[in-house]
Design an enzyme around this catalytic site. Structure first.
Site, PDB file in Angstrom:
ATOM      1  N   GLU A   1       4.657   8.214  17.054  1.00  0.00           N
ATOM      2  CA  GLU A   1       5.852   8.940  16.606  1.00  0.00           C
ATOM      3  C   GLU A   1       5.510  10.314  16.042  1.00  0.00           C
ATOM      4  O   GLU A   1       6.372  11.173  15.912  1.00  0.00           O
ATOM      5  CB  GLU A   1       6.641   8.111  15.576  1.00  0.00           C
ATOM      6  CG  GLU A   1       5.874   7.839  14.307  1.00  0.00           C
ATOM      7  CD  GLU A   1       6.626   6.913  13.334  1.00  0.00           C
ATOM      8  OE1 GLU A   1       7.447   7.410  12.572  1.00  0.00           O
ATOM      9  OE2 GLU A   1       6.371   5.684  13.371  1.00  0.00           O
TER      10      GLU A   1
ATOM     11  N   SER B   1       0.416   3.850  15.126  1.00  0.00           N
ATOM     12  CA  SER B   1       0.918   4.597  13.979  1.00  0.00           C
ATOM     13  C   SER B   1       1.174   6.061  14.312  1.00  0.00           C
ATOM     14  O   SER B   1       1.967   6.729  13.656  1.00  0.00           O
ATOM     15  CB  SER B   1      -0.137   4.506  12.871  1.00  0.00           C
ATOM     16  OG  SER B   1       0.326   5.081  11.709  1.00  0.00           O
TER      17      SER B   1
ATOM     18  N   ASP C   1       0.845  -1.195   0.000  1.00  0.00           N
ATOM     19  CA  ASP C   1       0.000   0.000   0.000  1.00  0.00           C
ATOM     20  C   ASP C   1       0.882   1.248   0.000  1.00  0.00           C
ATOM     21  O   ASP C   1       1.429   1.640   1.023  1.00  0.00           O
ATOM     22  CB  ASP C   1      -0.926   0.009   1.219  1.00  0.00           C
ATOM     23  CG  ASP C   1      -1.920   1.147   1.110  1.00  0.00           C
ATOM     24  OD1 ASP C   1      -2.930   0.969   0.397  1.00  0.00           O
ATOM     25  OD2 ASP C   1      -1.683   2.224   1.690  1.00  0.00           O
TER      26      ASP C   1
ATOM     27  N   ASN D   1       2.325 -10.095  11.716  1.00  0.00           N
ATOM     28  CA  ASN D   1       1.141  -9.435  11.146  1.00  0.00           C
ATOM     29  C   ASN D   1       0.520 -10.209   9.983  1.00  0.00           C
ATOM     30  O   ASN D   1      -0.668 -10.060   9.702  1.00  0.00           O
ATOM     31  CB  ASN D   1       1.484  -8.009  10.695  1.00  0.00           C
ATOM     32  CG  ASN D   1       1.877  -7.113  11.864  1.00  0.00           C
ATOM     33  OD1 ASN D   1       1.652  -7.463  13.011  1.00  0.00           O
ATOM     34  ND2 ASN D   1       2.482  -5.973  11.569  1.00  0.00           N
TER      35      ASN D   1
ATOM     36  N   TYR E   1       3.700   9.513   0.555  1.00  0.00           N
ATOM     37  CA  TYR E   1       4.585   8.867   1.523  1.00  0.00           C
ATOM     38  C   TYR E   1       6.058   9.205   1.263  1.00  0.00           C
ATOM     39  O   TYR E   1       6.927   8.915   2.075  1.00  0.00           O
ATOM     40  CB  TYR E   1       4.377   7.340   1.548  1.00  0.00           C
ATOM     41  CG  TYR E   1       2.964   6.918   1.897  1.00  0.00           C
ATOM     42  CD1 TYR E   1       2.064   7.817   2.489  1.00  0.00           C
ATOM     43  CD2 TYR E   1       2.515   5.625   1.637  1.00  0.00           C
ATOM     44  CE1 TYR E   1       0.761   7.428   2.801  1.00  0.00           C
ATOM     45  CE2 TYR E   1       1.211   5.235   1.950  1.00  0.00           C
ATOM     46  CZ  TYR E   1       0.343   6.145   2.521  1.00  0.00           C
ATOM     47  OH  TYR E   1      -0.942   5.757   2.823  1.00  0.00           O
TER      48      TYR E   1
ATOM     49  N   HIS F   1      -6.660  10.039  -2.536  1.00  0.00           N
ATOM     50  CA  HIS F   1      -6.123   9.907  -1.174  1.00  0.00           C
ATOM     51  C   HIS F   1      -7.020  10.569  -0.127  1.00  0.00           C
ATOM     52  O   HIS F   1      -7.221  10.015   0.956  1.00  0.00           O
ATOM     53  CB  HIS F   1      -4.704  10.488  -1.128  1.00  0.00           C
ATOM     54  CG  HIS F   1      -3.863   9.948  -0.018  1.00  0.00           C
ATOM     55  ND1 HIS F   1      -2.504   9.800  -0.100  1.00  0.00           N
ATOM     56  CD2 HIS F   1      -4.188   9.523   1.220  1.00  0.00           C
ATOM     57  CE1 HIS F   1      -2.050   9.302   1.033  1.00  0.00           C
ATOM     58  NE2 HIS F   1      -3.050   9.131   1.846  1.00  0.00           N
TER      59      HIS F   1
ATOM     60  N   ARG G   1       7.790  -8.371  13.500  1.00  0.00           N
ATOM     61  CA  ARG G   1       6.422  -7.845  13.516  1.00  0.00           C
ATOM     62  C   ARG G   1       5.716  -8.093  12.187  1.00  0.00           C
ATOM     63  O   ARG G   1       4.526  -8.422  12.165  1.00  0.00           O
ATOM     64  CB  ARG G   1       6.442  -6.354  13.818  1.00  0.00           C
ATOM     65  CG  ARG G   1       6.728  -6.061  15.279  1.00  0.00           C
ATOM     66  CD  ARG G   1       6.743  -4.577  15.502  1.00  0.00           C
ATOM     67  NE  ARG G   1       6.779  -4.266  16.916  1.00  0.00           N
ATOM     68  CZ  ARG G   1       6.845  -3.019  17.381  1.00  0.00           C
ATOM     69  NH1 ARG G   1       6.894  -1.996  16.549  1.00  0.00           N
ATOM     70  NH2 ARG G   1       6.867  -2.800  18.669  1.00  0.00           N
TER      71      ARG G   1
ATOM     72  N   LYS H   1      -1.829   6.164  -4.539  1.00  0.00           N
ATOM     73  CA  LYS H   1      -2.894   7.158  -4.287  1.00  0.00           C
ATOM     74  C   LYS H   1      -2.576   8.499  -4.932  1.00  0.00           C
ATOM     75  O   LYS H   1      -1.427   8.953  -4.896  1.00  0.00           O
ATOM     76  CB  LYS H   1      -3.082   7.341  -2.769  1.00  0.00           C
ATOM     77  CG  LYS H   1      -3.230   6.019  -2.025  1.00  0.00           C
ATOM     78  CD  LYS H   1      -3.544   6.173  -0.560  1.00  0.00           C
ATOM     79  CE  LYS H   1      -3.465   4.822   0.126  1.00  0.00           C
ATOM     80  NZ  LYS H   1      -2.100   4.421   0.501  1.00  0.00           N
TER      81      LYS H   1
HETATM   82  P1  A2P Z   1       7.337  -0.509  13.567  1.00  0.00           P
HETATM   83  O1  A2P Z   1       7.472  -0.153  12.121  1.00  0.00           O
HETATM   84  O2  A2P Z   1       8.414   0.076  14.417  1.00  0.00           O
HETATM   85  O3  A2P Z   1       7.141  -1.988  13.790  1.00  0.00           O
HETATM   86  P2  A2P Z   1       0.363   1.759  10.691  1.00  0.00           P
HETATM   87  O4  A2P Z   1      -0.849   1.796  11.585  1.00  0.00           O
HETATM   88  O5  A2P Z   1       0.609   3.053  10.007  1.00  0.00           O
HETATM   89  O6  A2P Z   1       0.338   0.609   9.796  1.00  0.00           O
HETATM   90  O7  A2P Z   1       1.620   1.586  11.650  1.00  0.00           O
HETATM   91  C1  A2P Z   1       1.697   0.503  12.535  1.00  0.00           C
HETATM   92  C2  A2P Z   1       2.542   0.916  13.723  1.00  0.00           C
HETATM   93  O8  A2P Z   1       2.557  -0.137  14.673  1.00  0.00           O
HETATM   94  C3  A2P Z   1       3.961   1.199  13.365  1.00  0.00           C
HETATM   95  O9  A2P Z   1       4.400   2.254  14.172  1.00  0.00           O
HETATM   96  C4  A2P Z   1       4.706  -0.103  13.690  1.00  0.00           C
HETATM   97  O10 A2P Z   1       6.006   0.200  14.163  1.00  0.00           O
HETATM   98  C5  A2P Z   1       3.848  -0.718  14.787  1.00  0.00           C
HETATM   99  N1  A2P Z   1       3.646  -2.161  14.627  1.00  0.00           N
HETATM  100  C6  A2P Z   1       3.526  -2.853  13.478  1.00  0.00           C
HETATM  101  N2  A2P Z   1       3.305  -4.151  13.719  1.00  0.00           N
HETATM  102  C7  A2P Z   1       3.261  -4.281  15.062  1.00  0.00           C
HETATM  103  C8  A2P Z   1       3.046  -5.390  15.933  1.00  0.00           C
HETATM  104  N3  A2P Z   1       2.862  -6.605  15.458  1.00  0.00           N
HETATM  105  N4  A2P Z   1       3.084  -5.161  17.267  1.00  0.00           N
HETATM  106  C9  A2P Z   1       3.265  -3.919  17.765  1.00  0.00           C
HETATM  107  N5  A2P Z   1       3.458  -2.845  16.997  1.00  0.00           N
HETATM  108  C10 A2P Z   1       3.458  -3.000  15.651  1.00  0.00           C
END
Ligand code: A2P
Length: 323
Positions: free
Chosen positions: A224, A221, A41, A279, A46, A108, A275, A75
């Site tokens: 930061e 998200s 995506d 996911n 970005y 977007h 992560r 987008k």
């Molecule tokens: P990081 O890249 O340091 O893993 P978004 O909602 O924009 O997709 O961003 C997801 C946010 O959550 C990012 O800051 C990411 O940080 C963090 N993140 C992604 N996967 C996980 C996970 N499995 N557990 C906890 N935090 C996660």
């Protein structure tokens, strides 16, 4: 059961590319494709599409996957809504991504901003002239139906396979459906257990429009960006932890699975391999109806990505779109 996502052919878990630093983007794309991600995506805004393109090219070259095996979304940015600029914006994205065609191109935001040419600034972001004494967002008088007609021409020309919208309300969707020659193939909006948007999902379902949820992990998200605080993280909710423990999964996996079981695609971003793997590993368990109801009951209408808040704070311009 075939879902709207299946019919479209879009994988339910994609990798979100927002906020990945340019220097990290190509390796992240390559690694994610190696890990099994088949849905990226992306967006002009970005600021990393050249690097996404480099990562894709590297992955194709290395035989990790073929172009036809990966779904790529991008987008149209707010400054290119005028039909005179839609095609050029799309061609720029295609050239940066090193692709001939996009699987999906989304409007977007339902926000038309004054045009900024590529040489002046790319991506142009929100402010018309950041070096002005008092920089502001400057709106362009472009109706959304005119932008949509230009998006339809991209499909006619074969530059994009599907078109859709982001950040639309039910009212805008009803309006869009009244004039669309080519129907929107996707609605992308913020969705997580603190913002379930049940009525909006029903509207989309009435028209058979598939939905993708961005920021599927909620506050994470926005930490930061100082647009959310740690206590607002849905991953810390006791009920999420309990359900996670019962299924032997992480809190993030439970929240993503909730999104998928609602029939939506999810696009979590992570620059961390563990992560990312977590996911995408959300297909070997199922939340019960009670789990789903408990997670949905966490709804508190908390929208982290709201122009009514961030445009004023960050861009000196109040601009509401949802109310
Ligand atoms: P990081 O890249 O340091 O893993 P978004 O909602 O924009 O997709 O961003 C997801 C946010 O959550 C990012 O800051 C990411 O940080 C963090 N993140 C992604 N996967 C996980 C996970 N499995 N557990 C906890 N935090 C996660």
């Amino acid at each position: 059961m075939t879902t709207l996502l299946d019919e479209l052919g879009i994988p339910p878990v994609g990798l979100g590319l927002w906020k990945i630093a340019p220097e990290d983007t190509a390796p992240t794309v390559v690694e994610a494709l190696k890990e099994g991600y088949r849905h990226l995506d992306s967006a002009c805004d970005y600021g990393n599409e050249t690097e996404v393109g480099a990562g894709l090219a590297q992955a194709f070259e290395a035989g990790i996957c073929r172009r036809d095996e990966v779904w790529v979304t991008s987008k149209l940015w707010n400054t290119y809504h005028d039909p005179a600029h839609v095609r050029a914006a799309c061609l720029k994205t295609l050239s940066d991504l090193q692709l001939d065609t996009l699987d999906l191109y989304l409007v977007h935001f339902p926000i038309a901003l004054k045009y900024v040419d590529f040489d002046t600034r790319y991506p142009p972001e929100w402010l018309y002239d950041p070096s002005a004494a008092s920089p502001q967002m400057e709106l362009a008088a472009v109706p959304l139906h005119a932008t949509w007609a230009a998006m339809e021409s991209l499909v006619d020309e074969g530059l994009v396979k599907h078109i859709g919208v982001c950040n639309y309300s039910s009212a805008l969707i009803h309006d869009l459906m009244a004039y669309a020659r080519i129907r929107p193939a996707m609605l992308q909006v913020e969705l997580h257990p603190y913002l379930t948007q049940t009525s909006l999902l029903r509207t989309a379902a009435q028209y058979g429009i598939p939905v993708t949820g961005f920021s599927p992990l909620g506050a994470s998200s926005y930490l930061e960006l100082s647009m959310a605080s740690e206590p607002e993280s849905v991953l810390r909710e006791g009920v999420v932890g309990d359900i996670a423990e019962r299924h032997g999964k992480s809190a993030a996996q439970v929240v993503l699975r909730w999104g998928i079981q609602r029939g939506t695609a999810v696009i979590p971003k992570s620059t961390k391999a563990t992560r990312r793997q977590e996911n995408i590993d959300v297909f070997d368990f199922e939340l019960s109806a009670e789990d789903m109801a408990q997670l949905s009951a966490l709804d508190r209408g908390r929208r982290f990505n709201n122009p009514a808040d961030f445009c004023e704070g960050a861009f000196n311009t109040f601009h509401a779109i949802y109310e």
